[in-house]
Design an enzyme around this catalytic site. Sequence first.
Site, mmCIF file in Angstrom:
data_model
loop_
_atom_site.group_PDB
_atom_site.id
_atom_site.type_symbol
_atom_site.label_atom_id
_atom_site.label_comp_id
_atom_site.label_asym_id
_atom_site.label_seq_id
_atom_site.Cartn_x
_atom_site.Cartn_y
_atom_site.Cartn_z
ATOM 1 N N GLY A 138 0.771 -1.376 0.026
ATOM 2 C CA GLY A 138 -0.033 -0.055 0.258
ATOM 3 C C GLY A 138 0.759 1.240 0.037
ATOM 4 O O GLY A 138 1.008 1.810 1.061
ATOM 5 N N SER A 140 1.250 3.647 -3.363
ATOM 6 C CA SER A 140 0.590 4.617 -4.205
ATOM 7 C C SER A 140 -0.879 5.221 -3.929
ATOM 8 O O SER A 140 -1.721 4.454 -3.141
ATOM 9 C CB SER A 140 0.498 4.174 -5.750
ATOM 10 O OG SER A 140 1.669 3.608 -6.187
ATOM 11 N N SER A 172 -1.795 -3.805 -5.847
ATOM 12 C CA SER A 172 -1.921 -5.096 -6.644
ATOM 13 C C SER A 172 -2.480 -6.464 -5.635
ATOM 14 O O SER A 172 -2.055 -6.561 -4.682
ATOM 15 C CB SER A 172 -0.660 -5.562 -7.370
ATOM 16 O OG SER A 172 -0.320 -4.701 -8.285
ATOM 17 N N GLU A 255 12.575 -4.949 -5.094
ATOM 18 C CA GLU A 255 11.865 -5.193 -6.663
ATOM 19 C C GLU A 255 12.928 -5.431 -7.796
ATOM 20 O O GLU A 255 12.756 -5.903 -8.662
ATOM 21 C CB GLU A 255 11.304 -4.045 -7.175
ATOM 22 C CG GLU A 255 10.018 -4.056 -6.242
ATOM 23 C CD GLU A 255 8.827 -2.859 -6.624
ATOM 24 O OE1 GLU A 255 8.823 -2.321 -7.896
ATOM 25 O OE2 GLU A 255 7.972 -2.452 -5.777
ATOM 26 N N GLU A 372 10.109 7.036 -17.110
ATOM 27 C CA GLU A 372 10.717 8.423 -17.066
ATOM 28 C C GLU A 372 11.454 8.817 -16.055
ATOM 29 O O GLU A 372 12.482 9.586 -16.148
ATOM 30 C CB GLU A 372 9.389 9.404 -17.414
ATOM 31 C CG GLU A 372 8.738 9.551 -18.781
ATOM 32 C CD GLU A 372 7.765 8.240 -18.676
ATOM 33 O OE1 GLU A 372 7.500 7.417 -17.801
ATOM 34 O OE2 GLU A 372 7.237 8.106 -19.872
HETATM 35 C C1 LIG Z 1 0.013 -2.850 -12.995
HETATM 36 C C2 LIG Z 1 0.352 -2.159 -11.827
HETATM 37 C C3 LIG Z 1 0.500 -2.849 -10.625
HETATM 38 C C4 LIG Z 1 0.823 -1.749 -9.555
HETATM 39 N N1 LIG Z 1 0.776 -2.253 -8.300
HETATM 40 C C5 LIG Z 1 1.131 -1.490 -7.124
HETATM 41 C C6 LIG Z 1 1.227 -1.760 -6.012
HETATM 42 O O1 LIG Z 1 0.954 -3.152 -5.568
HETATM 43 N N2 LIG Z 1 1.334 -0.880 -4.715
HETATM 44 C C7 LIG Z 1 1.378 0.049 -5.123
HETATM 45 O O2 LIG Z 1 1.480 1.120 -4.279
HETATM 46 N N3 LIG Z 1 1.213 0.776 -6.345
HETATM 47 C C8 LIG Z 1 1.066 -0.006 -7.423
HETATM 48 N N4 LIG Z 1 1.295 0.332 -8.447
HETATM 49 C C9 LIG Z 1 0.947 1.948 -8.705
HETATM 50 C C10 LIG Z 1 2.616 2.528 -9.257
HETATM 51 O O3 LIG Z 1 3.473 2.435 -8.703
HETATM 52 C C11 LIG Z 1 2.304 3.930 -9.863
HETATM 53 O O4 LIG Z 1 1.534 3.797 -11.188
HETATM 54 C C12 LIG Z 1 3.509 4.486 -10.355
HETATM 55 O O5 LIG Z 1 4.494 4.780 -9.274
HETATM 56 C C13 LIG Z 1 3.369 5.821 -11.173
HETATM 57 O O6 LIG Z 1 2.559 6.535 -10.297
HETATM 58 P P1 LIG Z 1 1.068 7.400 -10.978
HETATM 59 O O7 LIG Z 1 0.300 6.224 -11.768
HETATM 60 O O8 LIG Z 1 0.594 8.158 -9.880
HETATM 61 O O9 LIG Z 1 1.592 8.098 -12.125
HETATM 62 P P2 LIG Z 1 2.482 9.555 -12.271
HETATM 63 O O10 LIG Z 1 3.251 9.708 -11.027
HETATM 64 O O11 LIG Z 1 1.153 10.705 -12.332
HETATM 65 O O12 LIG Z 1 3.060 9.853 -13.504
HETATM 66 C C14 LIG Z 1 2.382 9.903 -14.575
HETATM 67 C C15 LIG Z 1 3.236 9.962 -15.982
HETATM 68 O O13 LIG Z 1 4.173 11.023 -15.726
HETATM 69 C C16 LIG Z 1 5.459 10.957 -15.512
HETATM 70 N N5 LIG Z 1 6.059 11.492 -14.541
HETATM 71 C C17 LIG Z 1 5.877 11.895 -13.279
HETATM 72 N N6 LIG Z 1 6.709 12.458 -12.711
HETATM 73 C C18 LIG Z 1 7.583 12.797 -13.545
HETATM 74 C C19 LIG Z 1 8.822 13.633 -13.636
HETATM 75 N N7 LIG Z 1 9.371 14.003 -12.411
HETATM 76 N N8 LIG Z 1 9.711 13.656 -15.057
HETATM 77 C C20 LIG Z 1 9.297 13.044 -15.963
HETATM 78 N N9 LIG Z 1 8.331 12.394 -15.921
HETATM 79 C C21 LIG Z 1 7.285 12.067 -14.871
HETATM 80 C C22 LIG Z 1 5.409 9.390 -15.347
HETATM 81 O O14 LIG Z 1 6.525 8.863 -15.722
HETATM 82 C C23 LIG Z 1 4.026 8.831 -16.085
HETATM 83 O O15 LIG Z 1 4.481 8.661 -17.294
HETATM 84 C C24 LIG Z 1 0.797 -0.380 -9.736
HETATM 85 C C25 LIG Z 1 0.799 0.051 -10.879
HETATM 86 C C26 LIG Z 1 0.541 -0.646 -12.152
HETATM 87 C C27 LIG Z 1 0.307 0.069 -13.574
#
Ligand SMILES: Cc1cc2nc3c(=O)[nH]c(=O)nc-3n(C[C@H](O)[C@H](O)[C@H](O)COP(=O)(O)OP(=O)(O)OC[C@H]3O[C@@H](n4cnc5c(N)ncnc54)[C@H](O)[C@@H]3O)c2cc1C
Length: 388
Positions: A138, A140, A172, A255, A372
Site C-alpha cells: 500500500g 501509491s 495489486s 524489486e 521516465e
Molecule cells: C500493474 C500495476 C501494478 C501496480 N501495483 C502497485 C502496488 O501493488 N502497490 C502500489 O503502491 N502501487 C502500485 N502501482 C502503482 C505504481 O507504483 C504507480 O502507477 C507508479 O508509481 C506511477 O505513479 P502514477 O500512476 O501516480 O503516475 P504519475 O506519477 O502521475 O506519472 C504519470 C506520468 O508522468 C510521468 N512523470 C511523473 N513525474 C515525472 C517527472 N518528475 N519527470 C518526468 N516524468 C514524470 C510518469 O513517468 C508517467 O508517465 C501499480 C501500477 C501498475 C500499473
Amino acid sequence: MTVDPEVRAVLTGGKPSVPAVLERFQAWLAEHADRLERFRELPTEPDRMVGTLMELQRLLYEAGWIRLGWPEEVGGLGGAVAVRGVVSEELAAAGYPPPFSFATQEVLGPAVARFAPPQLAAQVLPRLLRGEETWCQGFSEPDAGSDLGSLRMRAVDEGDHWRVNGEKVWTSWAQYADRCLLLARTGTPESAHRGITAMFVDMNTPGITVRPLVAMTGEADFCSLFFDDVLVPKDRTLGEVGGGWAVAMFVLSCERGVAAWQRQAWMRWRLERLVAEAPELADARAGEAFELVHALRLLSRRTLRSLSDGRSLGVLPSFDKLLMSTAEKYLFDAALEALPNTLLFGADGPARDWRSDYLYSRAASIYGGAAEIQRNIIAERVLGLPRE
Ligand SMILES: Cc1cc2nc3c(=O)[nH]c(=O)nc-3n(C[C@H](O)[C@H](O)[C@H](O)COP(=O)(O)OP(=O)(O)OC[C@H]3O[C@@H](n4cnc5c(N)ncnc54)[C@H](O)[C@@H]3O)c2cc1C
C-alpha cells in the site's frame, strides 16, 4: 516438518550454494513431474487460479525449496539470497507458473524480515512463504505515485496504536491479501519523505474497504483501498517512526533483486514459447528480443549478486528497470506481430495468456518506478546532466 531428501542433500556440509541448489532442484522437478503436471495449465477463474498457485507454493515450501535463502529466524533454512533466484528460474524453465506470492515474497518479505519486530517477522513470514497468506503493497495514492514523498494517508499517534485515514490506489491483488505493508504520514503535511512511517496492517481490521479495479486485461489486477479510522497497533510499526522512506527504498531495491530475476526468467521462457509457436516470427525480431532479454539477465545477475552479498549498487539498478520494461514491451509487440489471430481472437488457454501478457506488458513502464523516472535518475545521477 519433513524436508525433502534432495533439499537435505544441499544443506549437508554447510550453507547451500547456487550450483548445488540448481542441480538438486532440477532433479527434484524431474522426479516429481507427475505431481506437478496439473500446475502447467491454470484454471482461468481468478479465485481458483490463486488457490492453485497457493497449492504449488505450499508443495514447494513443504519440500523445503522455498525456505532456502531465508534466515532460520523467519522459518528459512539459511544460505545466500541468490539461491532463491534458482527456484523461480528453474520453475519457469520447466514451464511451471510462478507461485502466487513469489513476487510479494521477494518484494515485501525482505522488508518485513529487516524492519518488523523480530517476533512479528517470525510469525508472519513463514505463513507467507508457506502460501497460507498473501500480502499487498500500500504505497501509491491517487496523487502520489512517482512523487511518493507527497503521500497524504494520515496516521495519528493515539498512544498504543495509530489511527489511520486515507486512500491507496493500484494496490495489486489486495482483494486476496491478508496483510498490507502500508506507508502513512505521521509527520506534518509538509514533512515530505521525512514524515512517513511504514506499518504492517491486517486487512481484516475494521474500517478497511477494498474496491477491486478492473484493468484492461479484463481482470481486477489491483484495487483501491479506503481507510476509515483504522486502528493499527504500534507494535505493527516497521522501522523507525518517521523512517518509512528507508523502508520504501529498501522495498524498491528488492524489486530489482530476486523479483526482477524471476521476471527475466519468465520472459526468457515466454520468448522460447514464442519462437516455438510462431514460425512467422521474423529472425530479426526474435534476435532483438533475445538480445534485450539476455542483456536484462546480465544486469539483473549483477544486481542480484550484489544484493545477495549485502552490497549496494546505488542508482545503477535504474538501468535494470528501464531495460526490463523495454524488453517486456518488445517481446509482446513481437508476439502480437507474429501471432495476431491467436493473440487478438484466440479463445483457448494459451491464446488468453498471450493476450493477457501483451496487455499487462503495457504496464511494465509504469509500475515499480516509471520509465521516465528511471531516465531522470540515470540522466542526473549517473550521467551528471543538469536537473532541468
Ligand atoms: C500493474 C500495476 C501494478 C501496480 N501495483 C502497485 C502496488 O501493488 N502497490 C502500489 O503502491 N502501487 C502500485 N502501482 C502503482 C505504481 O507504483 C504507480 O502507477 C507508479 O508509481 C506511477 O505513479 P502514477 O500512476 O501516480 O503516475 P504519475 O506519477 O502521475 O506519472 C504519470 C506520468 O508522468 C510521468 N512523470 C511523473 N513525474 C515525472 C517527472 N518528475 N519527470 C518526468 N516524468 C514524470 C510518469 O513517468 C508517467 O508517465 C501499480 C501500477 C501498475 C500499473
